[in-house]
Design a protein around this motif. Structure first.
Motif, short mmCIF file in Angstrom:
data_model
loop_
_atom_site.label_atom_id
_atom_site.label_comp_id
_atom_site.label_asym_id
_atom_site.label_seq_id
_atom_site.Cartn_x
_atom_site.Cartn_y
_atom_site.Cartn_z
N TYR A 105 8.64 -3.80 -7.26
CA TYR A 105 10.07 -3.96 -6.97
C TYR A 105 10.63 -2.83 -6.09
CZ TYR A 105 10.01 -7.54 -10.57
OH TYR A 105 9.72 -8.67 -11.29
N VAL A 106 9.80 -1.81 -5.84
CA VAL A 106 10.29 -0.67 -5.07
C VAL A 106 10.59 -1.07 -3.62
CG1 VAL A 106 9.68 1.59 -4.10
CG2 VAL A 106 9.18 1.07 -6.50
N ASP A 107 9.67 -1.77 -2.97
CA ASP A 107 9.83 -2.09 -1.55
C ASP A 107 11.07 -2.95 -1.28
OD1 ASP A 107 8.47 -1.96 1.20
OD2 ASP A 107 8.74 -4.13 0.93
N PRO A 108 11.25 -4.11 -1.98
CA PRO A 108 12.47 -4.90 -1.71
C PRO A 108 13.75 -4.17 -2.13
CG PRO A 108 11.24 -5.84 -3.53
CD PRO A 108 10.35 -4.82 -2.90
N SER A 109 13.65 -3.34 -3.18
CA SER A 109 14.83 -2.57 -3.60
C SER A 109 15.22 -1.57 -2.52
CB SER A 109 14.56 -1.83 -4.91
OG SER A 109 14.32 -2.74 -5.97
N ILE A 117 8.07 7.35 -5.29
CA ILE A 117 8.18 6.77 -6.64
C ILE A 117 7.15 5.67 -6.84
CG2 ILE A 117 9.68 5.43 -8.15
CD1 ILE A 117 12.05 6.96 -6.96
N ALA A 118 6.94 4.84 -5.80
CA ALA A 118 5.95 3.75 -5.90
C ALA A 118 4.55 4.32 -6.11
CB ALA A 118 6.00 2.89 -4.64
N ILE A 151 3.79 7.13 -7.55
CA ILE A 151 3.73 7.63 -8.93
C ILE A 151 3.57 6.48 -9.93
CG2 ILE A 151 5.05 8.81 -10.73
CD1 ILE A 151 6.32 10.50 -8.50
N LEU A 152 4.32 5.40 -9.70
CA LEU A 152 4.22 4.24 -10.60
C LEU A 152 2.82 3.64 -10.58
CD1 LEU A 152 7.65 2.48 -9.87
CD2 LEU A 152 6.98 3.69 -11.96
N ASN A 153 2.23 3.53 -9.38
CA ASN A 153 0.87 3.00 -9.29
C ASN A 153 -0.13 3.93 -9.98
OD1 ASN A 153 1.39 0.60 -7.89
ND2 ASN A 153 1.38 1.63 -5.91
N ALA A 154 0.07 5.23 -9.81
CA ALA A 154 -0.86 6.20 -10.39
C ALA A 154 -0.80 6.22 -11.91
CB ALA A 154 -0.57 7.60 -9.84
N THR A 155 0.34 5.84 -12.47
CA THR A 155 0.50 5.84 -13.93
C THR A 155 0.33 4.45 -14.54
OG1 THR A 155 2.91 5.64 -13.63
CG2 THR A 155 2.00 7.86 -13.90
N GLY A 156 -0.21 3.51 -13.75
CA GLY A 156 -0.52 2.19 -14.28
C GLY A 156 0.67 1.26 -14.39
N SER A 198 0.86 -1.17 0.00
CA SER A 198 0.00 0.00 0.00
C SER A 198 0.91 1.23 0.00
CB SER A 198 -0.91 -0.01 1.23
OG SER A 198 -1.70 1.17 1.28
N ALA A 199 1.22 1.72 -1.19
CA ALA A 199 2.23 2.76 -1.34
C ALA A 199 1.85 4.05 -0.62
CB ALA A 199 2.48 3.04 -2.82
#
Length: 298
Positions: free
Chosen positions: A175-179, A160-161, A163-168, A104-105
């Motif tokens: 991969y954001v969380d484990p990175s 960033i996560a 933004i990525l979710n918002a842009t589909g 849940s970003a």
């Protein structure tokens, strides 16, 4: 002591907040932050015990004092935190290999904002206290400063996560969380490695830091010129909050006074100046007319 207890209770609050929030948001990064704080709680308790032990002073069992327990506590703490960082990195790599983790970003971003502000506040309080306290408080302050910096890194990652979710691009957001865990773990290692190195130097009674050594050398040079000694030799090491100093002055033919009262006057001046450095100190001052007895190269 109050500063260490403050750090301890602040860590407890972070443990509860991050573990509950991390599980709810499904974030390995936030859970890792909570586990890091959990380890810190136990190790802060160890630091408090080491501080209390050192404060008991010297006795028949510890003729030079108990300050060595302070760097020992720092070594144990830094080794445990370093191990946790390595463990977190390995788990994060496993998550990436298996396709990442959905979190849940938005919730994670909110946590990062709160954690960043709180870490900055706690670090500021401890750095102020560290000016008047022991290496243990400085170690706590450095740890919280690292927490603050890495909370900002986490905040940027979760932004960033979002933004990525918002842009589909949900597949990339996984991969954001484990990175973040890998990045933060690697950066976190800097704090325990630095603390381990400094504390281990103290346990081995290696030479005191450049700042302290320079102050002692300057003091001895002024005394040499004022009392007409030929030369001086300095041995100094810092163990926890105690400064161990051995000073030797070579009395030459041109030294105007060579009596006990004059030497005691030099000792009194040394005690006064060392006290101004802010350490409890154990000092030995020698006077000799033959440099072979004090020259380490002889």
């Amino acid at each position: 002591m109050r500063a260490l207890l403050f750090s301890l209770w602040a860590s407890v609050c972070f443990v509860v907040l991050s573990l509950v929030w991390g599980i709810a948001a499904g974030s390995q990064m936030i859970v890792f932050d909570g586990l890091y704080s959990l380890v810190s709680v136990g190790l802060s308790g160890l630091a408090v015990m080491a501080h209390r032990t050192a404060a008991k002073g010297a006795d028949a069992i510890y003729p030079w004092g108990r300050e060595t327990w302070e760097p020992v506590a720092v070594v144990v703490k830094s080794a445990a935190l370093g191990g946790l960082c390595l463990y977190g990195s390995v788990n994060a790599v496993r998550e990436i290999v298996h396709g990442g983790r959905a979190v849940s970003a938005g919730s994670a971003l909110t946590y990062a904002v709160i954690a960043s502000l709180a870490s900055v506040a706690v670090a500021s309080v401890l750095f102020r206290a560290a000016r008047y306290d022991t290496g243990l408080v400085r170690a706590e302050a450095a740890e919280w400063a690292g927490d603050a910096a890495l909370s900002l890194v986490t905040l940027g990652g979760f932004a960033i996560a979002v933004i990525l979710n918002a842009t589909g691009r949900d597949y990339a957001a996984r991969y954001v969380d484990p990175s973040l865990v890998i990045v933060v773990s690697v950066i976190y290692l800097w704090v325990p490695v630095r603390l381990f190195r400094e504390a281990f130097r103290e346990i081995l009674t290696m030479a005191a830091g450049e700042t302290v050594a320079s102050a002692i050398e300057e003091m001895c040079e002024e005394l040499r010129a004022a009392y007409g000694f030929d030369e001086f030799f300095v041995r100094a090491s810092k163990v926890g909050s105690r400064l161990d100093v051995e000073l030797a002055f070579v009395v030459g033919p041109s030294t105007p006074r060579r009596d006990v009262d004059s030497f005691d006057q030099v000792r009194a001046e040394i005690q006064r100046r060392l006290h101004a450095l802010g350490f409890r100190h154990s000092t030995s001052v020698l006077f000799t007319a033959q440099r072979q007895w004090v020259d380490r190269g002889s």
